[in-house]
Each structure stands twice: as structure tokens, then as C-alpha cells.
Scaffold this motif. Structure first.
Motif, PDB file in Angstrom:
ATOM      1  N   VAL A 167     -40.779  80.396  79.654  1.00 49.42           N
ATOM      2  CA  VAL A 167     -39.326  80.348  78.462  1.00 49.42           C
ATOM      3  C   VAL A 167     -38.375  81.071  78.678  1.00 49.42           C
ATOM      4  O   VAL A 167     -38.771  81.630  78.610  1.00 49.42           O
ATOM      5  N   LEU A 168     -37.152  80.356  79.214  1.00 45.44           N
ATOM      6  CA  LEU A 168     -36.136  80.957  79.118  1.00 45.44           C
ATOM      7  C   LEU A 168     -35.344  81.171  77.938  1.00 45.44           C
ATOM      8  O   LEU A 168     -35.501  80.392  76.235  1.00 45.44           O
ATOM      9  N   PRO A 169     -34.569  82.301  77.720  1.00 43.49           N
ATOM     10  CA  PRO A 169     -33.937  82.509  76.554  1.00 43.49           C
ATOM     11  C   PRO A 169     -32.656  81.929  75.825  1.00 43.49           C
ATOM     12  O   PRO A 169     -31.420  82.415  75.693  1.00 43.49           O
ATOM     13  N   TYR A 170     -33.076  80.302  75.301  1.00 42.09           N
ATOM     14  CA  TYR A 170     -31.579  79.505  74.726  1.00 42.09           C
ATOM     15  C   TYR A 170     -32.680  79.049  74.468  1.00 42.09           C
ATOM     16  O   TYR A 170     -33.556  78.059  73.472  1.00 42.09           O
ATOM     17  N   VAL A 171     -31.895  78.366  72.984  1.00 36.36           N
ATOM     18  CA  VAL A 171     -31.657  77.481  71.608  1.00 36.36           C
ATOM     19  C   VAL A 171     -31.462  76.109  71.984  1.00 36.36           C
ATOM     20  O   VAL A 171     -30.187  76.220  71.623  1.00 36.36           O
ATOM     21  N   THR A 172     -32.719  75.471  71.983  1.00 34.27           N
ATOM     22  CA  THR A 172     -31.320  73.517  72.627  1.00 34.27           C
ATOM     23  C   THR A 172     -32.184  72.751  71.065  1.00 34.27           C
ATOM     24  O   THR A 172     -33.724  73.129  71.327  1.00 34.27           O
ATOM     25  N   PHE A 173     -31.082  72.381  70.726  1.00 33.35           N
ATOM     26  CA  PHE A 173     -31.600  71.353  69.766  1.00 33.35           C
ATOM     27  C   PHE A 173     -31.128  69.704  69.774  1.00 33.35           C
ATOM     28  O   PHE A 173     -29.671  69.674  70.021  1.00 33.35           O
ATOM     29  N   ASN A 174     -31.923  68.373  70.512  1.00 35.66           N
ATOM     30  CA  ASN A 174     -31.614  67.404  70.297  1.00 35.66           C
ATOM     31  C   ASN A 174     -32.256  66.090  69.192  1.00 35.66           C
ATOM     32  O   ASN A 174     -32.961  66.160  68.894  1.00 35.66           O
ATOM     33  N   SER A 175     -30.958  65.765  68.915  1.00 34.65           N
ATOM     34  CA  SER A 175     -30.643  64.789  67.789  1.00 34.65           C
ATOM     35  C   SER A 175     -30.233  63.629  68.483  1.00 34.65           C
ATOM     36  O   SER A 175     -29.499  62.616  69.076  1.00 34.65           O
ATOM     37  N   LYS A 176     -31.390  62.219  68.649  1.00 38.81           N
ATOM     38  CA  LYS A 176     -31.222  61.154  69.112  1.00 38.81           C
ATOM     39  C   LYS A 176     -31.071  59.769  68.244  1.00 38.81           C
ATOM     40  O   LYS A 176     -31.966  59.940  67.581  1.00 38.81           O
ATOM     41  N   ARG A 177     -30.232  59.084  68.090  1.00 34.03           N
ATOM     42  CA  ARG A 177     -30.060  58.298  66.677  1.00 34.03           C
ATOM     43  C   ARG A 177     -29.230  56.934  67.463  1.00 34.03           C
ATOM     44  O   ARG A 177     -28.737  56.755  68.238  1.00 34.03           O
ATOM     45  N   LYS A 243     -38.012  80.451  69.031  1.00 34.50           N
ATOM     46  CA  LYS A 243     -39.165  79.762  69.103  1.00 34.50           C
ATOM     47  C   LYS A 243     -40.264  79.761  70.956  1.00 34.50           C
ATOM     48  O   LYS A 243     -40.670  78.843  70.080  1.00 34.50           O
ATOM     49  N   PRO A 244     -40.007  80.635  71.183  1.00 27.42           N
ATOM     50  CA  PRO A 244     -40.948  80.487  72.031  1.00 27.42           C
ATOM     51  C   PRO A 244     -42.030  79.569  73.238  1.00 27.42           C
ATOM     52  O   PRO A 244     -42.754  79.540  73.347  1.00 27.42           O
ATOM     53  N   LYS A 283     -28.822  62.338  60.897  1.00 23.21           N
ATOM     54  CA  LYS A 283     -29.952  60.916  60.749  1.00 23.21           C
ATOM     55  C   LYS A 283     -30.039  60.594  62.037  1.00 23.21           C
ATOM     56  O   LYS A 283     -31.237  59.732  61.817  1.00 23.21           O
ATOM     57  N   GLY A 284     -30.320  61.582  63.193  1.00 18.51           N
ATOM     58  CA  GLY A 284     -31.538  60.654  64.042  1.00 18.51           C
ATOM     59  C   GLY A 284     -32.717  61.955  64.095  1.00 18.51           C
ATOM     60  O   GLY A 284     -32.859  62.645  63.545  1.00 18.51           O
ATOM     61  N   ARG A 285     -33.773  61.695  64.926  1.00 15.73           N
ATOM     62  CA  ARG A 285     -34.572  62.349  65.478  1.00 15.73           C
ATOM     63  C   ARG A 285     -34.545  63.378  66.358  1.00 15.73           C
ATOM     64  O   ARG A 285     -34.128  63.544  66.945  1.00 15.73           O
ATOM     65  N   ILE A 286     -34.994  64.729  65.026  1.00 17.47           N
ATOM     66  CA  ILE A 286     -33.893  65.835  65.722  1.00 17.47           C
ATOM     67  C   ILE A 286     -35.520  66.857  67.162  1.00 17.47           C
ATOM     68  O   ILE A 286     -36.992  66.454  66.385  1.00 17.47           O
ATOM     69  N   LEU A 287     -35.718  66.904  67.929  1.00 17.40           N
ATOM     70  CA  LEU A 287     -36.557  67.881  68.485  1.00 17.40           C
ATOM     71  C   LEU A 287     -36.020  69.058  68.739  1.00 17.40           C
ATOM     72  O   LEU A 287     -34.580  68.832  69.454  1.00 17.40           O
ATOM     73  N   HIS A 288     -36.937  70.005  68.502  1.00 14.13           N
ATOM     74  CA  HIS A 288     -36.598  71.693  69.178  1.00 14.13           C
ATOM     75  C   HIS A 288     -37.117  71.328  70.502  1.00 14.13           C
ATOM     76  O   HIS A 288     -38.269  71.071  71.321  1.00 14.13           O
ATOM     77  N   ARG A 289     -35.951  71.695  71.372  1.00 17.89           N
ATOM     78  CA  ARG A 289     -36.692  71.519  73.328  1.00 17.89           C
ATOM     79  C   ARG A 289     -36.795  73.492  73.911  1.00 17.89           C
ATOM     80  O   ARG A 289     -35.547  73.986  73.416  1.00 17.89           O
ATOM     81  N   LEU A 290     -37.453  73.561  74.426  1.00 20.41           N
ATOM     82  CA  LEU A 290     -37.107  75.037  75.322  1.00 20.41           C
ATOM     83  C   LEU A 290     -36.886  74.656  76.685  1.00 20.41           C
ATOM     84  O   LEU A 290     -37.877  73.960  77.611  1.00 20.41           O
ATOM     85  N   MET A 291     -36.254  75.405  77.304  1.00 15.53           N
ATOM     86  CA  MET A 291     -36.146  74.973  78.487  1.00 15.53           C
ATOM     87  C   MET A 291     -36.669  76.132  79.189  1.00 15.53           C
ATOM     88  O   MET A 291     -37.306  77.131  79.074  1.00 15.53           O
ATOM     89  N   ARG A 292     -38.087  75.654  79.935  1.00 13.21           N
ATOM     90  CA  ARG A 292     -39.645  76.195  80.334  1.00 13.21           C
ATOM     91  C   ARG A 292     -38.767  75.897  81.959  1.00 13.21           C
ATOM     92  O   ARG A 292     -37.959  74.386  82.887  1.00 13.21           O
ATOM     93  N   THR A 293     -39.586  77.401  82.479  1.00 14.31           N
ATOM     94  CA  THR A 293     -39.280  76.496  83.838  1.00 14.31           C
ATOM     95  C   THR A 293     -41.591  76.685  84.536  1.00 14.31           C
ATOM     96  O   THR A 293     -42.027  77.944  83.613  1.00 14.31           O
TER      97      THR A 293
END
Length: 390
Positions: A167-177, A243-244, A283-293
Motif C-alpha cells: 500500500v503506497l502512502p496516499y490518502v484517496t477517496f472517490n465519490s461517485k454521484r 489506513k493501509p 451525496k455520492g457513494r464514497i469509497l476509501h481507495r488504497l493505492m496498491r501495487t
């Protein structure tokens, strides 16, 4: 128990591409997918010419026909144009992943709702074939097993327990709405024009807006648009948002600290001010994305190959969602593998010929994600962040 020459685990882009390519060469295979037959992959991805051009040849399509079938804005006559703010490469365009997967499923032999239980290493039968056991389904025996089941590969996890994703050290969240037609035309269209993406950076925080598709009513009139909004930044020491070690089931648990950070984004231009408004983001569907390799060692690939097992795409060489070309690499690898299988079913020479290419793809994606966040010395800073994050 049925006996198969080739069993492919996972009906994502890599598995579907491989199956389609093998079929074109007169080689049968069966795909086993844990999900059902509903359209999956309601996401937008970028395809590059080096991946989609050989895929088009396989499908017997020209570039115009291909784009009309899979571009995120194809139902309004668009071609998935990438905005200049995202530094597009010549010939690249945005694709609806679900549309591409649907295109590839045509004619494929897919066994839906087959969740793998046992892995080939501890399930060899008396004929030295690989036996697969599925939850609530009949056992299957196969001469060759292709693990195309993604970064969370069940096969890799069980036969190569030490080869865990990084897990790379980035904080990433995506909201799809969903955005109404009037709001899209008023807020988003003036900036996006005929493009399907927008990108900006505030310090080392990366903000991305991506069109996923347009929704039409029965009269073929657009009523809504779907957008994906990605908020991403480097992690820092004792970061409450990084949260890796979190499980995949907890990707929907969103800490309140995220919304506090969004409120600190002041004076953003439209449409970023709307997309990353704290209340609108929620308002969107939020996901916590881990930047994995993932990067399975060639020696481990050879070990599995001796058992008739090959890990394909993200199962062996995953790239982070941001900055990565994982979908493209998976498509190309699947096409290359099909060519190899048609000539030689010994995976050893194939691994030797391509392992450096796969490794460089993972390394390049790690450099790109750092550059996209404005990290000048990615090697040094990422090492410091990784130590503090873990």
C-alpha cells in the motif's frame, strides 16, 4: 468432476481478453467469476493505443466503431476525450469499463457465481491436474489455471502468502454521484466542454473529476449524468485518514476527518467547488481507495508455472489506480499470453521474456503517482511516508 484444458479465474478485463484471444486461436477456456452476470465495472478508465489497438484487431473493429461502443460519452456522440489538464497522451481516451467488459463477454464461456475456495497448490488430483473447489458448486479439474482475479487474488493469497500487495502512502477517496442534466450543463459543461475529465492540484492535493456516463430516459433524452470525484494527497505521520491495513469490506467506512479537510479547500474554481463541496461529496457513494501495487518475483512465477498456474494482470503486477496503467497492462499481457499459449504451453520462457516489462510498469506507475501529487523526489519522500504509515 469435469476436466478442462484451461480454467481462468476472474471475468474482469484480463480474464475476458485472454478468453476472447484464445477462442480466436481455436483454444477453448472457461471463465469462473464469483459475481453474477449483472453489468459490473461502472467506472471510467483510460485506454492507450498500445493496449486498445491490438484489442480492436482481435475484435475486428476500427477505432471509430470501438469508441462508439465503449467511450464514456458514446451515447451522446462523444469519443471519451481527455481534458488537457490531465495531460493526455496522443490517442488515449476514456472508456466505460462495464461497456468494455460487456463487449468482451460476447461468446465467452463464463460460469457466474463461482467463488473459489481451494487453490491449486493444495488441491492436486491423482492425474496431477489442478483441482478447483467452489462454494456450493461442482469441483473442476484443469490442466492450466490462470489467476486473473485481481489485486486481491485468492490464488496468489493462498499459494504465495508472502506476496502481499504493498500500500503506497496516499490518502484517496472517490465519490461517485448522479448530477441532474441542468446542473451538469450549468456547472460542469462550461469547463469540460467536449472532454470527459478535469484535473487540478492544490499544493500536493490532487483533485480529479471524471464523467462516467450519461443516463437517458425512454425518449432518448439525457436526464442525469454520473461523475466520479477523486480527492487524493500524500499521507503523513499519524494520519487518521491513511489506513493501509483496512479490509476491503471497510472501504465504505468514511472518517469524519475527510469532510473537515474538504471544508478547508477554499476558493476552488467551478466545477471543483461543487464537486468537492463537503455536503455535495457526501451525496455520492464514497469509497476509501488504497493505492496498491503487487510485484510477484520471477522465481515465484516460475514456481507456479511448473504447476500449470499463471497469475495474470493485477494478480501479479498491480498498479495504483491513480497514475497506473493497470487495465492497459492487463489487456496487453492477456493478448501476449494467448499468443504464447498457442505456440507453447510452457510459461517459463514467457515469464523470462516479459518479467522486466511487468516490473517497469509497476515502477513507472509509482513514479507517476508521485509526480501527479507534486512530489519532486518520489523515492526519498515515499520511503519516509511509507515508514511512518506502516
Amino acid at each position: 468432476m469435469s476436466q478442462l484444458p484451461i480454467a481462468i479465474i476472474g471475468a474482469g478485463l484480463s480474464g475476458l481478453t485472454l478468453s476472447r484471444a484464445l477462442k480466436s486461436k481455436g483454444i477453448s477456456s472457461v471463465l469462473f467469476e464469483k459475481g453474477d452476470a449483472k453489468v459490473r465495472g461502472h467506472y471510467a478508465i483510460t485506454l492507450h493505443p498500445w493496449a486498445y489497438q491490438p484489442l480492436m484487431r482481435l475484435l475486428g473493429m476500427d477505432v471509430l466503431t470501438f469508441k462508439k461502443a465503449v467511450a464514456v460519452d458514446q451515447n451522446v456522440g462523444g469519443f471519451g476525450k481527455i481534458h488537457e489538464s490531465a495531460r493526455p497522451k496522443e490517442g488515449s481516451f476514456r472508456v466505460h469499463q462495464g461497456a468494455l467488459e460487456t463487449l468482451l463477454t460476447d461468446g465467452a464461456d463464463i460460469r457466474w457465481e463461482h467463488r473459489l475456495l481451494d487453490t491449486p497448490e493444495n488441491a492436486r488430483d491423482s492425474n496431477n491436474s489442478n483441482r478447483l473447489r467452489f462454494q456450493g458448486q461442482q469441483d473442476v479439474s484443469a490442466d492450466i489455471i490462470i489467476g486473473a482475479d485481481g489485486v486481491h487474488s485468492t490464488i496468489r493469497r493462498n499459494v504465495l502468502e508472502e506476496a502481499k500487495p504493498k500500500v503506497l502512502p496516499y490518502v484517496t477517496f472517490n465519490s461517485k454521484r448522479r448530477v441532474t442534466k441542468s446542473d451538469y450543463e450549468k456547472i460542469y459543461s462550461p469547463a469540460m466542454k467536449d472532454a470527459t475529465t478535469l484535473e487540478m492540484r492544490r499544493g500536493k492535493t490532487l483533485l480529479q473529476i471524471s464523467l462516467i456516463g450519461h443516463e437517458k430516459n425512454g425518449k432518448d433524452t439525457i436526464v442525469n449524468s454520473f461523475i466520479g470525484c477523486t480527492y487524493s494527497r500524500p499521507a503523513h505521520t499519524n494520519d487518521k485518514l491513511h489506513k493501509p491495513e483496512r479490509s476491503t469490506t471497510k472501504a465504505v467506512i468514511i472518517p469524519s476527518e475527510l469532510f473537515k479537510e474538504l471544508k478547508q479547500l477554499k476558493d476552488l474554481p467551478e466545477p471543483f467547488s461543487d464537486a468537492f463541496d463537503s455536503k455535495m461529496f457526501q451525496k455520492g457513494r464514497i469509497l476509501h481507495r488504497l493505492m496498491r501495487t503487487t510485484d510477484v518475483e520471477p522465481s515465484d512465477m516460475h514456481k507456479l508455472a511448473s504447476q500449470g498456474i499463471f497469475l495474470l494482470g493485477d494478480a501479479a503486477h498491480a498498479q495504483p489506480i491513480i497514475g497506473g496503467n493497470g487495465a492497459n497492462a492487463a489487456i496487453k499481457q492477456a493478448l501476449d499470453l494467448a499468443d504464447h499459449i498457442a505456440e507453447n504451453r510452457d510459461f517459463g520462457s514467457f515469464i523470462d521474456a516479459h518479467c522486466a516489462e511487468w516490473q517497469e510498469g509497476v515502477d513507472a506507475s509509482t513514479r507517476r503517482i508521485a509526480e501527479m501529487h507534486g512530489i519532486d523526489e518520489p523515492g526519498h519522500e515515499l520511503q519516509i511516508q511509507l515508514k511512518s504509515a506502516l
